[in-house]
Scaffold this motif. Structure first.
Motif, short mmCIF file in Angstrom:
data_model
loop_
_atom_site.label_atom_id
_atom_site.label_comp_id
_atom_site.label_asym_id
_atom_site.label_seq_id
_atom_site.Cartn_x
_atom_site.Cartn_y
_atom_site.Cartn_z
N ASP A 41 39.03 46.63 40.97
CA ASP A 41 39.45 47.44 41.79
C ASP A 41 40.24 48.60 41.44
N SER A 85 32.29 44.64 38.54
CA SER A 85 33.07 43.20 37.91
C SER A 85 31.83 42.47 37.24
N ALA A 86 32.51 41.51 36.58
CA ALA A 86 31.69 40.23 36.06
C ALA A 86 30.99 39.35 37.09
N GLU A 145 32.07 41.77 32.09
CA GLU A 145 31.74 42.99 32.61
C GLU A 145 30.75 43.79 31.74
N ARG A 190 43.67 40.11 36.83
CA ARG A 190 42.70 39.66 37.98
C ARG A 190 42.42 40.50 38.78
N GLY A 191 41.26 40.74 39.31
CA GLY A 191 41.12 41.69 40.45
C GLY A 191 41.11 43.12 39.74
N GLY A 192 41.00 43.42 38.48
CA GLY A 192 41.46 44.77 37.93
C GLY A 192 40.14 45.69 38.06
#
Ligand code: ADP
Ligand code: ASP
Ligand code: MG
Length: 412
Positions: A153, A40-41, A73, A149-151
């Motif tokens: 995962d 992630s970032a 990212e 958001r949370g992508g």
């Protein structure tokens, strides 16, 4: 074995943490595994980039916004590859388009359609650790897209499924999936295992520890997912197919979603086609509607209440306002200060009275219920935001989920 390890924003929040992640990747490599790290970032970066797009345009175009937010990212994959190299290992970074993560064109909430993965395999074949950017892909026209958001995962689980990985580990700032968000409910207990279905419901009602689509992918392709902390060696929580032993508890978790907003239409004409004329323009404006409640008709008029994501409230209110005017609705009220609290458990299938118990518990705390919705294994209530944490804790206790004694929690 091929191992996919996903590191969230906190895990790569600064250079020391990135070095720590590099050591973890190298340790797995030293054990003989092929390692793909999905990253992630750095913590706070996606929020910062989103804020920039809003600062320069009141209603930023989603395509251009994705071009900006996908950069977070790009920085972290490059830094992690460098950290692995600095520690003496071999690593290659890849952006979404380089490993051909193809998505649809729904900017800001794109869905992964395919992953080619050829370059990842080639890098692994040469003994390198493949470091893949989470959260991003490209559509069939080559436009950059992001997965919501949370992508990251979802990137991790999709990469694990595409490559047939033996394990998919999600490293985050808590050491597993808990019976409630441990940052809200100190008595929350870590679960050793949770069924895909329960995790899916928990994620869909606000437990952001895993993005909902990552759980959908894991369930569909039977990828066992382990949620763990990058700050400890705790084995974490295994998200896997349902087992008989899991049904012994009725409620396995409580979730909270503070991103909801409520829109109420007062005195809507009770004639066929009205709901369509309200919800069609909302769908056309890309507003996702969550709960919908229509009251019993009073003299050919009725109230209609529904919830949307809080970020969409202003846009939704404008769309609904226009439709409501044309339909002769008496008024439109909006409320951005609501929260949704949910109880989830596969055991609910075989037990009655869970909803009644939930309503009693909220009533005993003096909490008014604004909206209710249910599924086979979930009950959700929308309440005033100020009671959100109280509701979670009271329900956690009432459904017997509290840990024996509040001990110091592992994690960040
Ligand atoms: P990352 O940046 O690693 O993806 P997130 O912030 O997206 O991390 O997800 C981890 C957070 O999810 C935790 O810090 C916690 O506050 C929250 N959370 C919500 N519900 C739960 C739960 N049931 N169990 C564990 N964490 C939860
Ligand atoms: N960086 C993205 C976000 O903050 C994706 C992720 O962290 O999973 O939402
Ligand atoms: Mg996350």
């Amino acid at each position: 074995m091929l191992v996919v390890q996903k590191y969230g924003g906190t895990s790569v929040g600064d250079l020391d943490r990135i070095r720590r992640v590099a050591r973890r990747c190298l340790a797995a490599r030293a054990e003989g595994h092929d390692v793909v790290a999905v990253v992630s970032a750095m913590a706070g970066e996606t929020n910062r980039l989103l804020a920039l797009t809003h600062a320069i345009h009141a209603d930023p175009d989603a395509r251009e916004q994705d071009v900006v937010v996908a950069t977070g990212e790009q920085v972290s994959v490059g830094l992690l590859a460098l950290a692995i190299q600095a520690a003496g290992g071999s690593a290659v970074s890849f952006l979404g388009h380089q490993v051909k993560i193809v998505t649809d064109s729904a900017f800001a909430r794109a869905r992964i359609q395919s992953i080619e993965g050829e370059r990842i395999r080639a890098a692994l074949g040469q003994g390198a650790i493949a470091v893949v950017a989470g959260f991003q892909g490209t559509d069939e026209h080559g436009n950059l897209t992001t997965l919501g958001r949370g992508g990251s995962d979802t990137t991790a689980v999709a990469v694990a499924a595409a490559l047939g990985a033996g394990a998919c580990e999600i490293y985050t700032d808590v050491d597993g999936v808990y019976t409630a968000d441990p940052n809200v409910c100190p008595a929350a207990r870590k679960l050793d295992r949770i069924a895909y279905e329960e995790m899916l419901e928990l994620a869909s009602v606000g437990a952001k520890v895993l993005q909902i689509r990552s759980v959908e992918f894991a369930m569909k392709y039977r990828v066992p997912v382990r949620v763990r902390s990058s700050f400890s060696d705790d084995p974490g929580t295994l998200v896997c197919a349902e087992e008989d032993s899991m049904e012994s508890v009725v409620v396995s978790g409580i979730a909270l979603d503070r991103n909801e907003a409520k829109i109420a239409l007062r005195s809507v004409p009770d004639v066929p086609g009205v709901a369509g004329r309200i919800f069609t323009p909302l769908a056309e404006a890309n507003v996702v509607v969550d709960m919908i409640v229509q009251n019993v008709s009073r003299g050919r008029r009725q109230d209609l209440t529904f919830t949307v994501a809080r970020a969409d409230l202003a846009r939704a209110a404008a769309v609904v306002g226009a439709a409501a005017g044309a339909l002769g609705v008496r008024g439109v009220d909006t409320d951005g200060k609501v929260a949704k609290v949910s109880v989830v458990g596969v055991g609910m299938r075989n037990h009655s009275g869970v909803a009644a118990r939930m309503f009693q518990v909220l009533a005993a705390e003096g909490i008014n219920i604004l909206l209710i919705s249910t599924s086979e294994i979930k009950i959700s209530c929308v309440i005033h935001e100020k009671y959100a944490e109280l509701a979670v804790r009271a329900l956690h206790t009432a459904f017997g989920l509290d840990r024996a004694e509040p001990a110091a929690r592992g994690g960040a």
